[in-house]
Write an enzyme that holds these catalytic residues in place. Structure first.
Site, PDB file in Angstrom:
ATOM      1  N   ASP A  77      28.553 -46.249 -22.576  1.00  0.00           N
ATOM      2  CA  ASP A  77      29.634 -46.965 -23.125  1.00  0.00           C
ATOM      3  C   ASP A  77      29.695 -48.196 -22.450  1.00  0.00           C
ATOM      4  OD1 ASP A  77      30.028 -45.634 -20.372  1.00  0.00           O
ATOM      5  OD2 ASP A  77      32.105 -46.577 -20.262  1.00  0.00           O
ATOM      6  N   GLU A 170      31.832 -44.517 -18.200  1.00  0.00           N
ATOM      7  CA  GLU A 170      31.644 -44.893 -16.833  1.00  0.00           C
ATOM      8  C   GLU A 170      32.569 -46.269 -16.742  1.00  0.00           C
ATOM      9  OE1 GLU A 170      29.947 -47.695 -13.886  1.00  0.00           O
ATOM     10  OE2 GLU A 170      30.432 -48.144 -16.081  1.00  0.00           O
TER      11      GLU A 170
END
Length: 402
Positions: A77, A170
């Site tokens: 991400d 994350e």
């Protein structure tokens, strides 16, 4: 595909996370990169590779018997400060210290960004000024895939058994939420998610989040004497209880801060989110107590005025420093590999989050942070030093080789 081909492919896939989502992963588009990474692993012949129900990719590569199993992880991400949609990477070969033109509005100069100094002759990669680049952490994904490619293409290389994980979310602090150490099955690991390639990150912030809800009292301002409570002004008063210079703009090294992530408000209702960071837990508690003290004083000051203020304080991650001890194999292997590649190991404080912090402090899997050769993360000035990325692949190869 070359390592550069991989990186350019990865950054053009929109994988931005979302704090407003209730799903896991928070955005389904993250799975586009996860599934590509899985396919690449399988095409390379990594038989034990799969994506679990939470979108986390796991893979295992057998190695020499009797050696510790080393884990490598990164995340797919991207951050949310600047758009990750329609990234147009620009490759600047043989950089010579000049200003880098991103577009008609934005440029990067060594004077404004001294991190560019000393990179003459290197290949740098930026975005086009309209988006972030996504090197955080697609550079880490590229490094891990580069290591896997080299090992799978040359069976003569003797190496430790290897465990791989590509996590999601994350950037919103939820990477470890469904991470499974049993699926990872490593003796220790490295998060490939930093900047300087000679740095071994074993010290990070203690991190807390604070959600603030303020309900004021709406009334015509012409009739507001002693009655109108403006939620925006109440938020301003609350922040006055914090230290004036206690912001990221004024902090460095191991200094802490508080930071406003977002704020949505009318004169009657305000919702805001803060983060509070410090390497010492005492520093975090001191900042949180200032907020709590301010809340109590505002409630007393405006008692009977139909005004409420609610604080939801929650932990995010802890400093992993206390979990390491002198002589740990996970540290010594990284130091030796960095020295072998002609660099001096450093142990700089990590001024940000890392999945490895929670893996270390909450799950018992020692996971220091290693660099990627990318810098200026989370914004339009993000860039990758591709020469350093290639050097980082060499470093990780030397970590896992026997």
């Amino acid at each position: 595909m070359t390592d550069l081909d991989n990186f350019l492919t990865y950054v053009m896939i929109d994988t931005q996370a979302s704090e407003d989502s209730s799903t896991y992963p928070s955005t389904s588009k993250q799975l586009n990169l996860s599934n590509l990474l899985l396919k690449q692993l399988q095409d390379l012949g990594v038989k034990d590779s799969y994506i679990d129900e939470w979108g986390i990719v796991y893979a295992h590569i057998p190695g020499e018997k009797g050696y510790t199993t080393i884990g490598l992880n990164s995340h797919v991400d991207c951050a949310m400060e600047v758009s990750d949609t329609d990234v147009k990477p620009q490759v600047h070969e043989n950089y010579q210290g000049e200003d880098i033109i991103l577009n008609d509005e934005y440029k990067m100069s060594p004077k404004e960004f001294p991190i560019l100094e000393g990179r003459e002759g290197h290949t740098l990669v930026t975005a086009s000024g309209d988006t972030l680049l996504g090197a955080d952490d697609k550079a880490g994904d590229t490094i891990i895939m580069g290591v896997v490619t080299r090992l799978m293409n040359d069976p003569s290389i003797k190496h430790h058994p290897l465990s791989i994980a590509f996590t999601v979310d994350e950037e919103i602090g939820k990477g470890p939420l469904h991470f499974d150490t049993k699926k990872m099955n490593a003796d220790y690991a490295y998060t490939i998610d930093g900047s300087y390639i000679n740095d071994i990150g074993i010290k990070n912030f203690n991190a807390y989040g604070v959600d603030i809800h303020i309900k004021g009292n709406a009334i015509h301002p012409g009739e507001g004497k002693g009655k109108l409570i403006n939620a925006v002004l109440m938020f301003h008063e609350l922040l006055n209880y914090m230290k004036e210079d206690d912001s990221p703009f004024n902090s460095e090294d191991e200094e802490g801060f508080y930071h406003i992530i977002n704020c949505n408000a009318t004169s009657e209702i305000l919702d805001a989110s803060l983060i509070v960071r410090d390497f010492d837990i005492e520093g975090v508690n001191e900042r949180l107590n200032r907020l709590l003290d301010g809340k109590a004083k505002l409630e007393e000051k405006y008692k009977g005025c139909n005004f409420t203020i609610d604080l939801n304080i929650y932990p995010q991650y802890k400093n992993m420093y206390t979990c390491f001890k002198e002589g740990d194999e996970v540290i010594e292997n990284a130091k030796a590999a960095i020295i072998k590649n002609g660099l001096e190991p450093t142990f700089l404080p990590i001024r940000g989050g890392t999945d490895g912090a929670q893996f270390t402090t909450d799950m018992g899997l020692l996971t220091p942070n290693l660099g990627t050769g990318s810098y200026n993360h989370h914004g339009r000035y993000e860039f990758l030093d591709y020469d350093e990325l290639e050097k980082m692949i060499d470093i990780v190869m030397d970590i896992v080789k026997i």
